[in-house]
Write an enzyme that holds these catalytic residues in place. Sequence first.
Site, PDB file in Angstrom:
ATOM      1  N   ARG A  23     -24.260  16.306  -6.764  1.00  0.00           N
ATOM      2  CA  ARG A  23     -22.993  15.924  -7.396  1.00  0.00           C
ATOM      3  C   ARG A  23     -23.175  15.976  -8.918  1.00  0.00           C
ATOM      4  N   PRO A  24     -22.239  16.587  -9.682  1.00  0.00           N
ATOM      5  CA  PRO A  24     -22.386  16.581 -11.148  1.00  0.00           C
ATOM      6  C   PRO A  24     -22.387  15.144 -11.689  1.00  0.00           C
TER       7      PRO A  24
ATOM      8  N   TYR B  67     -14.015   8.552 -11.928  1.00  0.00           N
ATOM      9  CA  TYR B  67     -13.713   7.341 -11.143  1.00  0.00           C
ATOM     10  C   TYR B  67     -14.182   6.093 -11.881  1.00  0.00           C
TER      11      TYR B  67
ATOM     12  N   PRO C 238     -25.000  16.568   4.965  1.00  0.00           N
ATOM     13  CA  PRO C 238     -25.212  17.048   3.589  1.00  0.00           C
ATOM     14  C   PRO C 238     -25.715  15.944   2.658  1.00  0.00           C
TER      15      PRO C 238
ATOM     16  N   LYS D 130     -12.031   2.900 -13.524  1.00  0.00           N
ATOM     17  CA  LYS D 130     -12.209   1.492 -13.118  1.00  0.00           C
ATOM     18  C   LYS D 130     -12.598   0.635 -14.324  1.00  0.00           C
TER      19      LYS D 130
ATOM     20  N   GLU E 283      -7.657   4.880  -6.290  1.00  0.00           N
ATOM     21  CA  GLU E 283      -8.354   6.086  -5.830  1.00  0.00           C
ATOM     22  C   GLU E 283      -9.829   5.723  -5.935  1.00  0.00           C
ATOM     23  N   SER E 284     -10.596   5.955  -4.855  1.00  0.00           N
ATOM     24  CA  SER E 284     -11.922   5.334  -4.801  1.00  0.00           C
ATOM     25  C   SER E 284     -13.090   6.301  -4.619  1.00  0.00           C
TER      26      SER E 284
ATOM     27  N   THR F  50      -3.320   5.906 -10.989  1.00  0.00           N
ATOM     28  CA  THR F  50      -3.363   4.762 -10.070  1.00  0.00           C
ATOM     29  C   THR F  50      -4.234   3.631 -10.621  1.00  0.00           C
TER      30      THR F  50
ATOM     31  N   ASP G 129       0.855  -1.192   0.000  1.00  0.00           N
ATOM     32  CA  ASP G 129       0.000   0.000   0.000  1.00  0.00           C
ATOM     33  C   ASP G 129       0.888   1.236   0.000  1.00  0.00           C
TER      34      ASP G 129
ATOM     35  N   THR H 235     -16.036  -2.544  -9.623  1.00  0.00           N
ATOM     36  CA  THR H 235     -17.232  -1.928  -9.028  1.00  0.00           C
ATOM     37  C   THR H 235     -18.409  -1.980  -9.994  1.00  0.00           C
ATOM     38  N   ASP H 236     -19.616  -1.973  -9.424  1.00  0.00           N
ATOM     39  CA  ASP H 236     -20.817  -1.924 -10.278  1.00  0.00           C
ATOM     40  C   ASP H 236     -20.932  -0.589 -11.003  1.00  0.00           C
ATOM     41  N   GLU H 237     -20.133   0.414 -10.567  1.00  0.00           N
ATOM     42  CA  GLU H 237     -20.226   1.738 -11.204  1.00  0.00           C
ATOM     43  C   GLU H 237     -19.771   1.704 -12.661  1.00  0.00           C
TER      44      GLU H 237
ATOM     45  N   PHE I 157      -6.791  -4.313  -4.834  1.00  0.00           N
ATOM     46  CA  PHE I 157      -7.755  -3.350  -4.280  1.00  0.00           C
ATOM     47  C   PHE I 157      -7.258  -1.919  -4.448  1.00  0.00           C
TER      48      PHE I 157
HETATM   49  P1  NAD Z   1      -9.987   3.056  -0.111  1.00  0.00           P
HETATM   50  O1  NAD Z   1      -9.864   4.386  -0.765  1.00  0.00           O
HETATM   51  O2  NAD Z   1     -10.503   2.963   1.285  1.00  0.00           O
HETATM   52  O3  NAD Z   1      -8.544   2.337  -0.102  1.00  0.00           O
HETATM   53  C1  NAD Z   1      -7.665   2.386  -1.189  1.00  0.00           C
HETATM   54  C2  NAD Z   1      -6.281   1.964  -0.695  1.00  0.00           C
HETATM   55  O4  NAD Z   1      -5.391   1.953  -1.826  1.00  0.00           O
HETATM   56  C3  NAD Z   1      -5.660   2.925   0.330  1.00  0.00           C
HETATM   57  O5  NAD Z   1      -5.116   2.197   1.409  1.00  0.00           O
HETATM   58  C4  NAD Z   1      -4.572   3.644  -0.453  1.00  0.00           C
HETATM   59  O6  NAD Z   1      -3.467   4.038   0.357  1.00  0.00           O
HETATM   60  C5  NAD Z   1      -4.179   2.582  -1.456  1.00  0.00           C
HETATM   61  N1  NAD Z   1      -3.554   3.145  -2.670  1.00  0.00           N
HETATM   62  C6  NAD Z   1      -3.982   4.210  -3.403  1.00  0.00           C
HETATM   63  N2  NAD Z   1      -3.147   4.431  -4.428  1.00  0.00           N
HETATM   64  C7  NAD Z   1      -2.175   3.468  -4.370  1.00  0.00           C
HETATM   65  C8  NAD Z   1      -1.052   3.166  -5.175  1.00  0.00           C
HETATM   66  N3  NAD Z   1      -0.738   3.902  -6.252  1.00  0.00           N
HETATM   67  N4  NAD Z   1      -0.288   2.098  -4.833  1.00  0.00           N
HETATM   68  C9  NAD Z   1      -0.583   1.350  -3.732  1.00  0.00           C
HETATM   69  N5  NAD Z   1      -1.641   1.609  -2.933  1.00  0.00           N
HETATM   70  C10 NAD Z   1      -2.425   2.655  -3.246  1.00  0.00           C
HETATM   71  O7  NAD Z   1     -10.837   2.188  -1.115  1.00  0.00           O
HETATM   72  P2  NAD Z   1     -11.906   1.012  -0.816  1.00  0.00           P
HETATM   73  O8  NAD Z   1     -13.234   1.621  -0.616  1.00  0.00           O
HETATM   74  O9  NAD Z   1     -11.341   0.080   0.187  1.00  0.00           O
HETATM   75  O10 NAD Z   1     -11.930   0.293  -2.247  1.00  0.00           O
HETATM   76  C11 NAD Z   1     -11.002  -0.740  -2.558  1.00  0.00           C
HETATM   77  C12 NAD Z   1     -11.265  -1.239  -3.964  1.00  0.00           C
HETATM   78  O11 NAD Z   1     -12.604  -1.718  -4.070  1.00  0.00           O
HETATM   79  C13 NAD Z   1     -11.116  -0.149  -5.030  1.00  0.00           C
HETATM   80  O12 NAD Z   1     -10.490  -0.714  -6.153  1.00  0.00           O
HETATM   81  C14 NAD Z   1     -12.557   0.251  -5.354  1.00  0.00           C
HETATM   82  O13 NAD Z   1     -12.663   0.706  -6.675  1.00  0.00           O
HETATM   83  C15 NAD Z   1     -13.282  -1.075  -5.142  1.00  0.00           C
HETATM   84  N6  NAD Z   1     -14.694  -0.992  -4.744  1.00  0.00           N
HETATM   85  C16 NAD Z   1     -15.077  -0.192  -3.694  1.00  0.00           C
HETATM   86  C17 NAD Z   1     -16.414  -0.183  -3.298  1.00  0.00           C
HETATM   87  C18 NAD Z   1     -16.861   0.649  -2.117  1.00  0.00           C
HETATM   88  O14 NAD Z   1     -18.071   0.723  -1.837  1.00  0.00           O
HETATM   89  N7  NAD Z   1     -15.967   1.245  -1.340  1.00  0.00           N
HETATM   90  C19 NAD Z   1     -17.356  -0.952  -3.975  1.00  0.00           C
HETATM   91  C20 NAD Z   1     -16.928  -1.750  -5.057  1.00  0.00           C
HETATM   92  C21 NAD Z   1     -15.596  -1.769  -5.417  1.00  0.00           C
HETATM   93  P1  TYD Z   2     -20.455   7.563  -1.806  1.00  0.00           P
HETATM   94  O1  TYD Z   2     -20.340   6.978  -0.441  1.00  0.00           O
HETATM   95  O2  TYD Z   2     -19.532   8.664  -2.200  1.00  0.00           O
HETATM   96  O3  TYD Z   2     -20.381   6.338  -2.840  1.00  0.00           O
HETATM   97  P2  TYD Z   2     -20.672   6.301  -4.444  1.00  0.00           P
HETATM   98  O4  TYD Z   2     -20.771   7.688  -4.953  1.00  0.00           O
HETATM   99  O5  TYD Z   2     -19.453   5.603  -4.960  1.00  0.00           O
HETATM  100  O6  TYD Z   2     -21.936   5.522  -4.596  1.00  0.00           O
HETATM  101  O7  TYD Z   2     -21.932   8.104  -1.980  1.00  0.00           O
HETATM  102  C1  TYD Z   2     -23.061   7.265  -1.826  1.00  0.00           C
HETATM  103  C2  TYD Z   2     -24.296   8.091  -2.177  1.00  0.00           C
HETATM  104  O8  TYD Z   2     -24.452   9.114  -1.193  1.00  0.00           O
HETATM  105  C3  TYD Z   2     -24.194   8.794  -3.519  1.00  0.00           C
HETATM  106  O9  TYD Z   2     -25.479   8.778  -4.145  1.00  0.00           O
HETATM  107  C4  TYD Z   2     -23.819  10.219  -3.161  1.00  0.00           C
HETATM  108  C5  TYD Z   2     -24.466  10.415  -1.794  1.00  0.00           C
HETATM  109  N1  TYD Z   2     -23.760  11.337  -0.873  1.00  0.00           N
HETATM  110  C6  TYD Z   2     -24.470  12.390  -0.261  1.00  0.00           C
HETATM  111  O10 TYD Z   2     -25.687  12.560  -0.478  1.00  0.00           O
HETATM  112  N2  TYD Z   2     -23.786  13.210   0.584  1.00  0.00           N
HETATM  113  C7  TYD Z   2     -22.468  13.077   0.840  1.00  0.00           C
HETATM  114  O11 TYD Z   2     -21.886  13.897   1.607  1.00  0.00           O
HETATM  115  C8  TYD Z   2     -21.749  11.976   0.230  1.00  0.00           C
HETATM  116  C9  TYD Z   2     -20.282  11.759   0.484  1.00  0.00           C
HETATM  117  C10 TYD Z   2     -22.450  11.126  -0.613  1.00  0.00           C
END
Ligand code: NAD
Ligand code: TYD
Length: 340
Positions: A276-277, A153, A208, A157, A84-85, A100, A33, A125-127, A81
Amino acid sequence: MKVLVTGGAGFIGGNFVHHMVNKYPDYQIVNLDLLTYAGNLETLKPVEDKPNYKFVKGDIADEAFIMDLFEKEKFDVVVNFAAESHVDRSIEDPGIFVQTNVMGTRVLLDASRKFGVKRYHQVSTDEVYGDLPLDRPDLFFTENTPIHTSSPYSASKASADLFVLAYHRTFGTPVTVSRCSNNYGPYHFPEKLIPLMISRALADEELPVYGNGENVRDWLHVSDHCEAIDLIIHKGKVGEVYNIGGHNERTNLQVVQTILKALDKPESLIKYVKDRPGHDRRYAIDPTKIETELGWKPKYNFDTGIAQTIQWYLDNEDWWKHIISGEYQNYFAEMYKDRL
Ligand code: NAD
Ligand code: TYD
């Protein structure tokens, strides 16, 4: 078996490291990481002294470093994993998402090819499927839904997914891809909806909600996501994509109301703010493939999972208070300056 977990100091990667280190004492788990703003070694405290665990700091997009590491460590399995997320950050600064999420994935794929990794798994991700209309509750994302992204984002992905699948087709790299819905649970960074709302509600601060709060997300507890990835790397078919989700759709407003009720806080804390745009309307996963082919079933539904998660944030204030007292203050002020 030696498993490289990238991004293991983040939310889902950290939960996955805990899962693997505890469940497979005979495996070696290496956590790579970069420790960006989202990486936090506090998350690894419960496993850091285990003999089957090791942490390495580094960048997945640093080719020379990654090639050296793969040559030295001879990984059997790579689970990527690292990313940037956060969608809102990708709207402010898309470049680091390409660097990244796309370049980093390409470097890991080349290293996996060169050093004969037996399984490369991409956590997606489903996105990547874009969004669904709010007035068609009969529609779900399947693995055959066309890729159609909305944010920088999700575009990054999706690009990474295409590289992963292209490496399988062109070079025969043994890959799998999983596309999961929104996760929630312990160690979730408080920029995302659920931990943001829990931490702010506890401090009696405004919550918010973007737009009218009617956007829908399909929530999955992080431990069910970790179980699914564990199944895919052991039993999933090479070259395949697996969707992961548990049919737990909620509007953002419903999520926030659930949190307020559990914390006994008033709904007057809710503030509707500028949207959000490009805001995706609805995500919803059809998990039939992973359920029927691999026998995956989630253990939590949203009600049991959110209760467990809220309790975790109450029991682990040090973990998140440490985050929100630092650089996060500047992030929040900048990101929400035109909103709150
Ligand atoms: P997160 O942002 O919490 O964690 C990302 C981690 O990656 C961090 O520890 C960061 O330091 C590390 N990182 C970033 N750039 C790096 C680099 N260049 N080299 C090495 N490490 C690096 O993210 P998360 O929410 O845990 O998501 C993890 C994965 O799952 C991502 O690929 C994301 O797209 C995917 N995902 C997330 C969700 C969600 O709801 N959070 C859902 C589906 C898929
Ligand atoms: P988020 O947790 O950023 O996940 P994603 O955009 O990847 O689904 O946001 C989840 C939902 O919540 C999304 O529809 C945007 C909304 N949201 C708010 O309404 N307020 C906030 O401050 C944030 C961060 C998200």
